[in-house]
Motif scaffolding. Structure first.
Motif, PDB file in Angstrom:
ATOM      1  N   ASP A 159       0.847  -1.190   0.000  1.00  0.00           N
ATOM      2  CA  ASP A 159       0.000   0.000   0.000  1.00  0.00           C
ATOM      3  C   ASP A 159       0.889   1.250   0.000  1.00  0.00           C
ATOM      4  OD1 ASP A 159      -2.362   1.403  -0.054  1.00  0.00           O
ATOM      5  OD2 ASP A 159      -2.714   1.281   2.087  1.00  0.00           O
ATOM      6  N   LYS A 160       0.731   2.150   0.985  1.00  0.00           N
ATOM      7  CA  LYS A 160       1.524   3.384   1.022  1.00  0.00           C
ATOM      8  C   LYS A 160       2.798   3.246   1.848  1.00  0.00           C
ATOM      9  CE  LYS A 160      -1.827   5.998   2.553  1.00  0.00           C
ATOM     10  NZ  LYS A 160      -2.557   7.223   2.995  1.00  0.00           N
ATOM     11  N   GLY A 161       3.003   2.060   2.439  1.00  0.00           N
ATOM     12  CA  GLY A 161       4.170   1.878   3.287  1.00  0.00           C
ATOM     13  C   GLY A 161       5.073   0.765   2.800  1.00  0.00           C
ATOM     14  N   LEU A 162       5.912   0.293   3.711  1.00  0.00           N
ATOM     15  CA  LEU A 162       6.823  -0.812   3.416  1.00  0.00           C
ATOM     16  C   LEU A 162       6.659  -1.882   4.492  1.00  0.00           C
ATOM     17  CD1 LEU A 162      10.135   1.130   2.588  1.00  0.00           C
ATOM     18  CD2 LEU A 162       8.735  -0.147   0.950  1.00  0.00           C
ATOM     19  N   VAL A 163       6.820  -3.131   4.094  1.00  0.00           N
ATOM     20  CA  VAL A 163       6.881  -4.237   5.045  1.00  0.00           C
ATOM     21  C   VAL A 163       8.330  -4.691   5.107  1.00  0.00           C
ATOM     22  CG1 VAL A 163       6.197  -6.605   5.541  1.00  0.00           C
ATOM     23  CG2 VAL A 163       4.522  -4.995   4.663  1.00  0.00           C
ATOM     24  N   GLY A 164       8.862  -4.715   6.308  1.00  0.00           N
ATOM     25  CA  GLY A 164      10.233  -5.177   6.504  1.00  0.00           C
ATOM     26  C   GLY A 164      10.229  -6.503   7.245  1.00  0.00           C
ATOM     27  N   THR A 165      10.824  -7.527   6.664  1.00  0.00           N
ATOM     28  CA  THR A 165      10.865  -8.853   7.290  1.00  0.00           C
ATOM     29  C   THR A 165      12.292  -9.158   7.729  1.00  0.00           C
ATOM     30  OG1 THR A 165       9.075  -9.613   5.840  1.00  0.00           O
ATOM     31  CG2 THR A 165      10.353 -11.302   7.003  1.00  0.00           C
ATOM     32  N   LEU A 166      12.466  -9.434   9.029  1.00  0.00           N
ATOM     33  CA  LEU A 166      13.792  -9.789   9.522  1.00  0.00           C
ATOM     34  C   LEU A 166      14.189 -11.154   8.976  1.00  0.00           C
ATOM     35  CD1 LEU A 166      13.804  -8.700  13.286  1.00  0.00           C
ATOM     36  CD2 LEU A 166      14.356  -7.372  11.239  1.00  0.00           C
ATOM     37  N   LEU A 167      15.467 -11.294   8.641  1.00  0.00           N
ATOM     38  CA  LEU A 167      15.974 -12.549   8.089  1.00  0.00           C
ATOM     39  C   LEU A 167      17.032 -13.147   9.007  1.00  0.00           C
ATOM     40  CD1 LEU A 167      16.477 -11.483   4.350  1.00  0.00           C
ATOM     41  CD2 LEU A 167      14.464 -12.540   5.385  1.00  0.00           C
ATOM     42  N   ARG A 168      17.128 -14.460   8.991  1.00  0.00           N
ATOM     43  CA  ARG A 168      18.152 -15.157   9.764  1.00  0.00           C
ATOM     44  C   ARG A 168      19.486 -15.141   9.015  1.00  0.00           C
ATOM     45  NH1 ARG A 168      13.464 -18.262  10.597  1.00  0.00           N
ATOM     46  NH2 ARG A 168      12.914 -18.393  12.813  1.00  0.00           N
ATOM     47  N   TYR A 169      20.570 -15.312   9.763  1.00  0.00           N
ATOM     48  CA  TYR A 169      21.887 -15.494   9.164  1.00  0.00           C
ATOM     49  C   TYR A 169      22.076 -16.976   8.825  1.00  0.00           C
ATOM     50  CZ  TYR A 169      23.175 -10.775  10.613  1.00  0.00           C
ATOM     51  OH  TYR A 169      23.225  -9.409  10.773  1.00  0.00           O
ATOM     52  N   PRO A 170      22.967 -17.285   7.906  1.00  0.00           N
ATOM     53  CA  PRO A 170      23.164 -18.686   7.508  1.00  0.00           C
ATOM     54  C   PRO A 170      23.486 -19.611   8.679  1.00  0.00           C
ATOM     55  CG  PRO A 170      24.239 -17.242   5.940  1.00  0.00           C
ATOM     56  CD  PRO A 170      23.761 -16.368   7.052  1.00  0.00           C
ATOM     57  N   TYR A 171      24.249 -19.126   9.679  1.00  0.00           N
ATOM     58  CA  TYR A 171      24.611 -20.001  10.788  1.00  0.00           C
ATOM     59  C   TYR A 171      23.414 -20.329  11.690  1.00  0.00           C
ATOM     60  CZ  TYR A 171      24.763 -15.805  13.784  1.00  0.00           C
ATOM     61  OH  TYR A 171      24.443 -14.663  14.476  1.00  0.00           O
ATOM     62  N   GLU A 172      22.292 -19.633  11.502  1.00  0.00           N
ATOM     63  CA  GLU A 172      21.100 -19.892  12.301  1.00  0.00           C
ATOM     64  C   GLU A 172      20.182 -20.935  11.652  1.00  0.00           C
ATOM     65  OE1 GLU A 172      19.626 -16.059  14.496  1.00  0.00           O
ATOM     66  OE2 GLU A 172      20.174 -15.481  12.450  1.00  0.00           O
ATOM     67  N   VAL A 173      20.465 -21.300  10.428  1.00  0.00           N
ATOM     68  CA  VAL A 173      19.605 -22.247   9.696  1.00  0.00           C
ATOM     69  C   VAL A 173      20.288 -23.603   9.633  1.00  0.00           C
ATOM     70  CG1 VAL A 173      18.447 -22.742   7.504  1.00  0.00           C
ATOM     71  CG2 VAL A 173      18.621 -20.381   8.320  1.00  0.00           C
ATOM     72  N   ARG A 174      19.614 -24.623  10.127  1.00  0.00           N
ATOM     73  CA  ARG A 174      20.166 -25.966  10.123  1.00  0.00           C
ATOM     74  C   ARG A 174      20.103 -26.580   8.727  1.00  0.00           C
ATOM     75  NH1 ARG A 174      17.217 -28.323  15.605  1.00  0.00           N
ATOM     76  NH2 ARG A 174      18.541 -27.231  17.124  1.00  0.00           N
ATOM     77  N   SER A 175      21.047 -27.437   8.437  1.00  0.00           N
ATOM     78  CA  SER A 175      21.064 -28.125   7.148  1.00  0.00           C
ATOM     79  C   SER A 175      19.964 -29.181   7.113  1.00  0.00           C
ATOM     80  CB  SER A 175      22.424 -28.785   6.914  1.00  0.00           C
ATOM     81  OG  SER A 175      22.377 -29.635   5.781  1.00  0.00           O
ATOM     82  N   GLU A 176      19.284 -29.256   5.975  1.00  0.00           N
ATOM     83  CA  GLU A 176      18.202 -30.242   5.838  1.00  0.00           C
ATOM     84  C   GLU A 176      18.741 -31.657   5.696  1.00  0.00           C
ATOM     85  OE1 GLU A 176      19.479 -29.143   1.722  1.00  0.00           O
ATOM     86  OE2 GLU A 176      19.152 -28.096   3.627  1.00  0.00           O
ATOM     87  N   GLN A 177      20.006 -31.799   5.332  1.00  0.00           N
ATOM     88  CA  GLN A 177      20.551 -33.128   5.053  1.00  0.00           C
ATOM     89  C   GLN A 177      20.508 -34.035   6.277  1.00  0.00           C
ATOM     90  OE1 GLN A 177      21.280 -34.390   2.125  1.00  0.00           O
ATOM     91  NE2 GLN A 177      20.604 -32.434   1.252  1.00  0.00           N
ATOM     92  N   GLU A 178      20.776 -33.493   7.474  1.00  0.00           N
ATOM     93  CA  GLU A 178      20.803 -34.327   8.667  1.00  0.00           C
ATOM     94  C   GLU A 178      19.416 -34.862   9.027  1.00  0.00           C
ATOM     95  OE1 GLU A 178      21.531 -32.052  12.381  1.00  0.00           O
ATOM     96  OE2 GLU A 178      21.738 -30.313  11.053  1.00  0.00           O
ATOM     97  N   TYR A 179      18.375 -34.295   8.424  1.00  0.00           N
ATOM     98  CA  TYR A 179      17.010 -34.747   8.683  1.00  0.00           C
ATOM     99  C   TYR A 179      16.442 -35.577   7.533  1.00  0.00           C
ATOM    100  CZ  TYR A 179      17.470 -31.050  12.143  1.00  0.00           C
ATOM    101  OH  TYR A 179      17.926 -30.253  13.163  1.00  0.00           O
ATOM    102  N   PHE A 180      16.875 -35.271   6.309  1.00  0.00           N
ATOM    103  CA  PHE A 180      16.264 -35.878   5.130  1.00  0.00           C
ATOM    104  C   PHE A 180      17.034 -37.067   4.564  1.00  0.00           C
ATOM    105  CE2 PHE A 180      14.319 -31.489   3.905  1.00  0.00           C
ATOM    106  CZ  PHE A 180      13.456 -31.597   4.982  1.00  0.00           C
ATOM    107  N   GLU A 181      18.289 -37.251   4.971  1.00  0.00           N
ATOM    108  CA  GLU A 181      19.115 -38.267   4.299  1.00  0.00           C
ATOM    109  C   GLU A 181      18.610 -39.688   4.520  1.00  0.00           C
ATOM    110  OE1 GLU A 181      23.039 -37.831   5.703  1.00  0.00           O
ATOM    111  OE2 GLU A 181      22.587 -38.286   7.804  1.00  0.00           O
ATOM    112  N   GLU A 182      17.836 -39.926   5.591  1.00  0.00           N
ATOM    113  CA  GLU A 182      17.343 -41.278   5.846  1.00  0.00           C
ATOM    114  C   GLU A 182      15.982 -41.543   5.213  1.00  0.00           C
ATOM    115  OE1 GLU A 182      17.396 -42.107   9.993  1.00  0.00           O
ATOM    116  OE2 GLU A 182      19.546 -41.715  10.214  1.00  0.00           O
ATOM    117  N   ILE A 183      15.426 -40.553   4.510  1.00  0.00           N
ATOM    118  CA  ILE A 183      14.151 -40.780   3.819  1.00  0.00           C
ATOM    119  C   ILE A 183      14.388 -41.720   2.639  1.00  0.00           C
ATOM    120  CG2 ILE A 183      12.280 -39.693   2.513  1.00  0.00           C
ATOM    121  CD1 ILE A 183      12.716 -37.157   4.114  1.00  0.00           C
TER     122      ILE A 183
END
Length: 310
Positions: A159-183
């Protein structure tokens, strides 16, 4: 009335600068919240900050931050020392680059804020930055300091403003491999995919948040209302999970079930209740007031009928 700003400073794109204020875009104040009580007295529990060794309560002015180097050994850091390393982003959101929104991994999203001009000046500069982002169909990436930490923030027009979304740093995001590799790798037949696709098409809709219902919040309100009314609380049956034995049969039954639901939905539906403005409106009034009024009115009418017949 708008809530207080979480942050005030400047938004800058190269040499274009304007004063802005940042406000939380979400709120959980309407949710049911509980206090902890002493079961014996019914009094609220109060938390105090105490020395881990002496057990004595410590006043706020004597509390400092410390980083634990090893067990029981800390390096103290004062508030003044933290202020000396203040970054430019403490007071300014500097736009560093523009990216496509599709390039932002949803795992990096934290929480949204509203950004608007602060005061009567800077509206022109704010509009230039906003419309530039809108015209380019991009997301502006900048940096901001909140709660003594620097965050990455993604800005996009709304609309007439801005939406600002905070983002995580890479070290804050876990790798999916440790969860998905056994699928397990499995082979899905075309018939299964066709049936599943048919179910998806039957359930297709548009994103409409007003249709969402917080079932747990509704259950909490019902529980509180029942307890206020002095009713006996009876536990609901817990849903039972079922193992899928024949996946193909489960898909066929799902398609048939959806078809019967569609027929039922075609019948005239009851007019939905108007959604309450918040949880407080859904809580029942103090028990006894309205009931007592109705009973008194009934007695008065009965007394009048008796006198008339006499």
């Amino acid at each position: 009335m708008a809530p207080r700003a979480n942050w005030k400073g400047f938004l800058r794109l190269s040499l274009v600068t304007c004063p802005v204020a940042l406000y939380p875009a979400t709120s959980e104040s309407e949710k049911i919240s509980f206090n902890q009580l002493n079961r014996q007295t019914g009094h609220r529990i109060r938390y105090v900050k105490v020395d881990a060794d002496t057990g004595d309560e410590v006043p706020n002015e004597d509390i400092v931050k410390g980083y634990e180097l090893e067990k029981g050994h800390y390096i103290e850091v004062s508030k003044e020392e933290l202020e000396e390393i203040a970054l430019e982003s403490t007071r300014t959101i500097e736009i560093d680059e523009f990216v496509d929104k599709a390039d932002i991994d949803p795992r990096y999203l934290i929480r949204p804020y509203y950004l608007r001009p602060d005061g009567k000046v800077g509206h022109d500069a704010f509009a230039v930055i906003r419309e530039t982002i809108r015209e380019m169909n991009k997301v502006a990436i900048g940096r901001i300091v909140l709660t003594n930490r620097e965050h990455i923030i993604a800005l996009e027009p709304m609309d007439k403003g801005l939406v600002g979304t905070l983002l995580r740093y890479p070290y804050e995001v876990r790798s999916e491999q440790e969860y998905f590799e056994e699928i397990q790798d499995v082979k899905i037949t075309k018939d299964m995919l066709d049936l599943a696709r048919h179910i998806v098409e039957q359930k297709a809709g548009t994103f409409a948040p007003e249709k969402f219902e917080d079932h747990y919040e509704t259950a909490l309100i019902d529980l509180i209302n029942q307890k206020r009314a002095g009713k006996t609380i009876r536990p609901n049956d817990r849903p039972k999970g079922e193992n899928v034995v024949d996946l193909m049969e489960a898909l066929r039954r799902s398609v048939g079930q959806k078809a019967s639901q569609t027929v039922a939905a075609a019948k005239p539906a009851k007019k939905p209740k108007k959604a309450a403005a918040g949880q407080k409106e859904m809580l029942m009034p103090i028990a006894g007031k309205k009931t007592a009024g109705k009973e008194a009115s009934a007695k008065k009418q009965a007394s009048g009928r008796q006198r008339k017949s006499a």
